[in-house]
Design an enzyme around this catalytic site. Structure first.
Site, PDB file in Angstrom:
ATOM      1  N   ILE A 160       0.938  -1.037  -0.009  1.00  0.00           N
ATOM      2  CA  ILE A 160       0.028  -0.120   0.128  1.00  0.00           C
ATOM      3  C   ILE A 160       1.087   1.180  -0.127  1.00  0.00           C
ATOM      4  O   ILE A 160       1.580   1.591   0.873  1.00  0.00           O
ATOM      5  CB  ILE A 160      -0.804  -0.068   0.967  1.00  0.00           C
ATOM      6  CG1 ILE A 160      -1.832   1.213   1.175  1.00  0.00           C
ATOM      7  CG2 ILE A 160      -0.407  -0.193   2.579  1.00  0.00           C
ATOM      8  CD1 ILE A 160      -3.228   1.037   1.982  1.00  0.00           C
ATOM      9  N   GLU A 161       0.996   2.036  -1.073  1.00  0.00           N
ATOM     10  CA  GLU A 161       1.843   3.073  -1.410  1.00  0.00           C
ATOM     11  C   GLU A 161       1.161   4.334  -1.114  1.00  0.00           C
ATOM     12  O   GLU A 161       0.350   4.657  -2.004  1.00  0.00           O
ATOM     13  CB  GLU A 161       2.411   2.622  -2.512  1.00  0.00           C
ATOM     14  CG  GLU A 161       3.680   3.534  -2.917  1.00  0.00           C
ATOM     15  CD  GLU A 161       4.619   3.155  -4.243  1.00  0.00           C
ATOM     16  OE1 GLU A 161       5.483   4.085  -4.390  1.00  0.00           O
ATOM     17  OE2 GLU A 161       4.322   2.062  -4.543  1.00  0.00           O
ATOM     18  N   VAL A 162       1.950   5.373  -0.384  1.00  0.00           N
ATOM     19  CA  VAL A 162       1.700   6.689  -0.639  1.00  0.00           C
ATOM     20  C   VAL A 162       0.115   6.832  -0.360  1.00  0.00           C
ATOM     21  O   VAL A 162      -0.426   7.718  -1.032  1.00  0.00           O
ATOM     22  CB  VAL A 162       2.255   7.488  -1.800  1.00  0.00           C
ATOM     23  CG1 VAL A 162       2.130   8.781  -1.474  1.00  0.00           C
ATOM     24  CG2 VAL A 162       3.583   6.980  -2.246  1.00  0.00           C
TER      25      VAL A 162
END
Length: 268
Positions: A160-162
């Site tokens: 789960i990115e940014v």
């Protein structure tokens, strides 16, 4: 105490109990350092995963080959074939940001899949480019739907990115997926950084979530200057006749040399 390589079941059992560590590594030296440092999870290139030396370097790290899925091939069948090869080489799971249909096909073949939600670099055009995702209720719901899609497709984990930390934490509490945070706060199940950022090797922009622990770029700059200096001295020695010296050459008995010269003098 020696540790065993974790399984998917182990990672699921650890959800919510402790934070796991994950690094992206690209060399055997980085893999070995991660192993010796006790890193839990590794994202690796296909080339590194297929190198027979990799498992000697990192025998107990949970390895997830993580090149862009497009490099696996253009079709689900090609992606599946590559995933089977990677698993046979010792991969514990594969990273895949392709369609839910493709992830479901991999999962149907009992290949553990780590998906991706939030900012997905290869699909960032759909969420406005390289920017945070989930800063509004509407976009946070979008991330939640991404997670539910991965659940239904059979993935066991997701990067789960940014994504805002509070959003990522709320999602992580409500999904069985092992949630791996890259710039998504401390409320997930694992923290993920690139070795090049940790080591200070990135000469360009560092993402906000990166933390630099060493400045190896400066050390490599110093080594490069030493390399240039050594090569320059070598070239100068050749030009001046200093190299090769007597100690760098093989000798020959004076009598044997005279015999050889007498031989040459008789040659036309």
């Amino acid at each position: 105490m020696a540790r065993n390589r974790p399984t998917v079941a182990d990672l699921r059992a650890l959800k919510g109990k402790r934070q796991l560590s994950k690094l992206r590594v690209t060399t055997l030296e980085e893999a070995e350092a991660a192993e010796r440092a006790g890193i839990d999870l590794l994202s690796v290139t296909y080339g590194l995963m297929l190198d027979p030396r990799f498992r000697d370097a990192a025998p107990t790290c949970f390895a997830v080959p993580g090149d862009e899925y497009g490099m696996m091939g253009a079709t689900t069948d090609e992606i599946l074939r590559t995933a089977v090869k990677l698993k046979a080489a010792g991969a514990d799971a594969v990273y895949c940001s392709a369609s839910a249909q493709t992830i479901r096909r991999l999962a149907d073949e009992r290949i553990p899949v780590c998906g991706h939600v939030g900012l997905i670099p290869t699909h960032s055009t759909w969420t406005g480019g390289f920017r945070a995702v989930g800063k509004t209720a509407e976009t946070a719901e979008f991330v939640w739907r991404q997670v539910k899609e991965l659940e239904e497709a059979g993935a066991f984990a997701a990067e789960i990115e940014v994504v805002p930390g509070a959003v990522a934490a709320a999602i992580s509490k409500r999904t069985p997926l092992v949630m791996i945070s890259m710039g998504a706060g401390a409320g997930c199940d694992a923290q993920y950084l690139f070795a090049e950022d940790v080591l200070g090797l990135n000469r360009g922009h560092y993402p906000r979530h990166a933390k630099v622990y060493r400045n190896l770029a400066a050390e490599f700059d110093r080594i490069q200057q030493e390399r240039i200096a050594a090569f320059s001295e070598y070239a100068a020695d050749i030009a001046s006749g200093t190299y090769p010296g007597a100690g760098h050459m093989l000798g020959i008995d004076a009598g044997e040399l005279r015999r050889f010269e007498d031989f040459l003098s008789g040659q036309t």
